[in-house]
Design an enzyme around this catalytic site. Structure first.
Site, PDB file in Angstrom:
ATOM      1  N   ASP A  10       0.835  -1.211   0.000  1.00 49.94           N
ATOM      2  CA  ASP A  10       0.000   0.000   0.000  1.00 49.94           C
ATOM      3  C   ASP A  10       0.865   1.254   0.000  1.00 49.94           C
ATOM      4  OD1 ASP A  10      -2.325   1.417  -0.003  1.00 49.94           O
ATOM      5  OD2 ASP A  10      -2.780   1.126   2.122  1.00 49.94           O
ATOM      6  N   ASN A  58     -10.296  -3.039  -6.617  1.00 52.49           N
ATOM      7  CA  ASN A  58      -9.470  -2.102  -7.404  1.00 52.49           C
ATOM      8  C   ASN A  58     -10.021  -1.850  -8.810  1.00 52.49           C
ATOM      9  OD1 ASN A  58      -6.284  -3.235  -6.003  1.00 52.49           O
ATOM     10  ND2 ASN A  58      -7.600  -1.559  -5.366  1.00 52.49           N
TER      11      ASN A  58
HETATM   12  C1  FPP Z   1      -1.957  -0.028  -3.451  1.00 47.25           C
HETATM   13  O1  FPP Z   1      -1.459   1.292  -3.379  1.00 47.25           O
HETATM   14  C2  FPP Z   1      -1.305  -0.737  -4.542  1.00 47.25           C
HETATM   15  C3  FPP Z   1      -1.939  -1.339  -5.576  1.00 47.25           C
HETATM   16  C4  FPP Z   1      -3.408  -1.352  -5.720  1.00 47.25           C
HETATM   17  C5  FPP Z   1      -1.206  -1.969  -6.672  1.00 47.25           C
HETATM   18  C6  FPP Z   1       0.046  -2.682  -6.325  1.00 47.25           C
HETATM   19  C7  FPP Z   1       0.795  -2.883  -7.558  1.00 47.25           C
HETATM   20  C8  FPP Z   1       2.129  -2.775  -7.725  1.00 47.25           C
HETATM   21  C9  FPP Z   1       3.091  -2.604  -6.630  1.00 47.25           C
HETATM   22  C10 FPP Z   1       2.634  -2.813  -9.118  1.00 47.25           C
HETATM   23  C11 FPP Z   1       3.455  -3.947  -9.543  1.00 47.25           C
HETATM   24  C12 FPP Z   1       3.099  -5.269  -9.000  1.00 47.25           C
HETATM   25  C13 FPP Z   1       3.708  -6.398  -9.409  1.00 47.25           C
HETATM   26  C14 FPP Z   1       3.356  -7.668  -8.752  1.00 47.25           C
HETATM   27  C15 FPP Z   1       4.710  -6.418 -10.469  1.00 47.25           C
HETATM   28  P1  FPP Z   1      -2.461   2.494  -3.579  1.00 47.25           P
HETATM   29  O2  FPP Z   1      -2.463   2.864  -5.009  1.00 47.25           O
HETATM   30  O3  FPP Z   1      -3.810   2.154  -3.028  1.00 47.25           O
HETATM   31  O4  FPP Z   1      -1.792   3.621  -2.716  1.00 47.25           O
HETATM   32  P2  FPP Z   1      -2.536   4.794  -1.943  1.00 47.25           P
HETATM   33  O5  FPP Z   1      -3.304   4.157  -0.818  1.00 47.25           O
HETATM   34  O6  FPP Z   1      -1.403   5.641  -1.472  1.00 47.25           O
HETATM   35  O7  FPP Z   1      -3.417   5.501  -2.944  1.00 47.25           O
END
Ligand code: FPP
Length: 241
Positions: A10, A58
């Protein structure tokens, strides 16, 4: 040392917006952390690594972010394939894979098949994953077996449910790490996390590196896991009160 560590990755969006950048740049930086964490697991001897890469919830994000994330996932796995082979890591997907774009499923399934013979380490990507969906799916599979006459309702116990989850052979996570400080499980591994240790760090996922992983493992090592029982401690010899 835990056998299975799972991450709620996250903070990508916040990491990018703090810098005045688009959220996708945070996800790209997060993909670099994924590389680092895979290497840490190899070096620490952690056999199972599960990453919550995309939840069912998501899908409600803006279309541009969703398609950017899908492309990033596909390209990252293709780029990392040689490292999976080099380290004998088996790629596995858990989640509603039929929801994913066809080109993403094609590449993921190709790498899944190409690495299926490895057993030294398992990289599990939770994609279009939701813990409630997984449990509901298990219930449906069991109900179908009952309807076909293969199973008696009395035979449905915890072991039968566990055997109907996406990856029944994978042990439950010993440790679940969530970055960015949020103290929620967010529909992740609801069944499997019954006795997992939880560790929350304020570090945002793109900034998470080996020292942060080490800190999580040190915290884990200091926990006393009783699985609902009591700690086996010798009784004090002297009366203490
Ligand atoms: C949550 O952060 C993260 C995600 C929904 C996506 C995770 C994906 C990656 C790390 C990309 C690559 C993955 C792989 C396996 C190659 P958020 O966007 O909700 O963060 P926020 O809470 O700060 O908005």
């Amino acid at each position: 040392m835990p056998q299975h560590v799972a991450f709620i990755m996250d903070g990508n969006g916040r990491w990018a917006t703090q810098r005045g950048w688009r959220r996708l740049r945070g996800h790209s930086a997060g993909a670099e952390t994924v590389r680092c964490v895979i290497r840490c697991c190899r070096d620490f001897g952690i056999r199972y690594l599960t990453l919550y890469a995309f939840s069912r919830e998501n899908w409600s994000r803006p279309q541009e972010e969703v398609s950017g994330l899908m492309t990033l996932l596909r390209d990252h796995i293709v780029k990392q394939e040689h490292e999976l082979h080099e380290n004998h890591i088996r790629l596995r997907i858990m989640g509603q894979r039929e929801d994913l774009p066809a080109d993403v499923v094609r590449e993921l399934e190709r790498v899944e098949a190409a690495t299926a013979r490895y057993d030294r380490a398992h990289l599990i990507l939770a994609l279009s994953y939701g813990g409630r969906t997984e449990i509901a799916r298990a219930a449906r599979l069991l109900a179908e077996r009952v309807a076909r006459g293969e199973l008696e309702p009395q035979q449905i116990d915890e072991a039968a449910v566990a055997a109907s989850l996406y990856l029944p052979d994978v042990p439950d996570p010993d440790l679940i790490v969530r970055t960015s400080g949020e103290q929620r499980i967010s529909n992740f591994l609801l069944w499997q996390s019954a006795y997992s240790e939880l560790y929350v760090t304020p570090v945002l996922w793109p900034d998470f590196r080996e020292p942060d992983f080490r800190a999580a493992l040190e915290a884990f090592a200091a926990r006393s896991r009783r699985f609902g029982g009591v700690e086996a401690k010798p009784l004090p010899k002297e009366k203490t009160c």
